[in-house]
Design a protein around this motif. Structure first.
Motif, PDB file in Angstrom:
ATOM      1  N   GLN A  14       0.844  -1.201   0.000  1.00  9.26           N
ATOM      2  CA  GLN A  14       0.000   0.000   0.000  1.00  9.26           C
ATOM      3  C   GLN A  14       0.878   1.250   0.000  1.00  9.26           C
ATOM      4  OE1 GLN A  14      -3.666  -0.279   0.946  1.00  9.26           O
ATOM      5  NE2 GLN A  14      -3.974   1.852   0.447  1.00  9.26           N
ATOM      6  N   THR A  35      -8.141   3.208  -3.581  1.00  2.42           N
ATOM      7  CA  THR A  35      -9.248   2.899  -2.683  1.00  2.42           C
ATOM      8  C   THR A  35      -9.075   1.472  -2.169  1.00  2.42           C
ATOM      9  OG1 THR A  35     -10.612   2.010  -4.449  1.00  2.42           O
ATOM     10  CG2 THR A  35     -10.774   4.385  -4.031  1.00  2.42           C
ATOM     11  N   PRO A  36      -9.769   1.140  -1.117  1.00  5.63           N
ATOM     12  CA  PRO A  36      -9.692  -0.256  -0.648  1.00  5.63           C
ATOM     13  C   PRO A  36     -10.067  -1.251  -1.745  1.00  5.63           C
ATOM     14  CG  PRO A  36     -10.706   1.088   1.033  1.00  5.63           C
ATOM     15  CD  PRO A  36     -10.553   1.970  -0.183  1.00  5.63           C
ATOM     16  N   LYS A  37     -11.081  -0.903  -2.550  1.00  8.23           N
ATOM     17  CA  LYS A  37     -11.489  -1.812  -3.629  1.00  8.23           C
ATOM     18  C   LYS A  37     -10.380  -1.952  -4.674  1.00  8.23           C
ATOM     19  CE  LYS A  37     -14.768  -2.741  -7.159  1.00  8.23           C
ATOM     20  NZ  LYS A  37     -16.006  -3.291  -7.334  1.00  8.23           N
ATOM     21  N   SER A  38      -9.758  -0.831  -5.069  1.00 10.29           N
ATOM     22  CA  SER A  38      -8.689  -0.924  -6.068  1.00 10.29           C
ATOM     23  C   SER A  38      -7.485  -1.670  -5.500  1.00 10.29           C
ATOM     24  CB  SER A  38      -8.286   0.458  -6.577  1.00 10.29           C
ATOM     25  OG  SER A  38      -7.703   1.225  -5.547  1.00 10.29           O
ATOM     26  N   LEU A  40      -7.701  -4.114  -3.295  1.00  7.26           N
ATOM     27  CA  LEU A  40      -8.080  -5.531  -3.343  1.00  7.26           C
ATOM     28  C   LEU A  40      -7.933  -6.092  -4.755  1.00  7.26           C
ATOM     29  CD1 LEU A  40     -11.161  -5.606  -0.954  1.00  7.26           C
ATOM     30  CD2 LEU A  40      -8.869  -6.508  -0.532  1.00  7.26           C
ATOM     31  N   CYS A  41      -8.247  -5.263  -5.745  1.00  7.60           N
ATOM     32  CA  CYS A  41      -8.029  -5.681  -7.145  1.00  7.60           C
ATOM     33  C   CYS A  41      -6.545  -5.918  -7.403  1.00  7.60           C
ATOM     34  CB  CYS A  41      -8.577  -4.639  -8.112  1.00  7.60           C
ATOM     35  SG  CYS A  41     -10.372  -4.580  -8.165  1.00  7.60           S
ATOM     36  N   ASP A  44      -5.687  -9.201  -5.930  1.00  7.75           N
ATOM     37  CA  ASP A  44      -6.152 -10.282  -6.809  1.00  7.75           C
ATOM     38  C   ASP A  44      -5.224 -10.463  -8.005  1.00  7.75           C
ATOM     39  OD1 ASP A  44      -8.298 -11.077  -5.290  1.00  7.75           O
ATOM     40  OD2 ASP A  44      -9.746  -9.801  -6.349  1.00  7.75           O
TER      41      ASP A  44
END
Length: 122
Positions: A14, A35-38, A40-41, A44
Motif C-alpha cells: 500500500q 481505494t480499498p477496492k482498487s 483488493l483488485c 487479486d
C-alpha cells in the motif's frame, strides 16, 4: 506469525503504491487514488501473477529433473559400456597375440619359400 508478516507485506505494498501515485502526480499532474477496492483488485492481480509464475517455475523444475534423470541414465549406460569395452579389450589382446604368432609363421614360411625359389631359379 505468517499473518503478521502478510499484514506487514500488504501494508508495504500500500505504501509503495501510494508513493508511486505521488510520483505519477508530480510527472503527469493527475491524481490517482488508491481505494480499498482498487487495492483488493491489486491483490487479486498479484495472486493471479503469483500462480502463473509458480506454474512457470514448476515447469522449469520438471524440465531440470527430467534432464538430470536422463544424465543419470546416460552415466549408467557409460559405466556399463566401460565394462563391455574392458571385456572386448581383453579378447582383442588375445586375438592380437594369435595374429602376431601367425604372422611370424607366415613370415618364416615366406622366407623359406623365397629361398627355395632362389635355389630353383638358380
Amino acid at each position: 506469525g505468517d499473518r503478521k508478516k502478510l499484514y506487514g507485506l500488504t501494508g508495504a505494498f500500500q505504501a509503495m503504491v501510494r508513493d508511486t501515485t505521488e510520483v505519477y502526480y508530480q510527472r503527469m499532474r493527475k491524481h490517482v487514488y488508491v481505494t480499498p477496492k482498487s487495492f483488493l483488485c491489486l491483490i487479486d492481480f498479484y495472486k493471479q501473477l503469483y500462480k502463473v509464475k509458480y506454474e512457470e517455475i514448476n515447469v522449469q523444475e520438471r524440465s531440470v529433473n527430467t534432464g538430470l534423470q536422463k544424465l543419470k541414465e546416460a552415466s549408467e549406460q557409460v559405466q556399463k559400456l566401460k565394462v563391455v569395452i574392458k571385456e572386448k579389450a581383453a579378447v582383442m589382446a588375445v586375438e592380437e597375440k594369435k595374429t602376431n604368432v601367425m604372422l611370424e609363421k607366415v613370415t618364416i614360411e615366406k622366407g623359406k619359400a623365397d629361398k627355395k625359389a632362389e635355389i630353383v631359379n638358380a
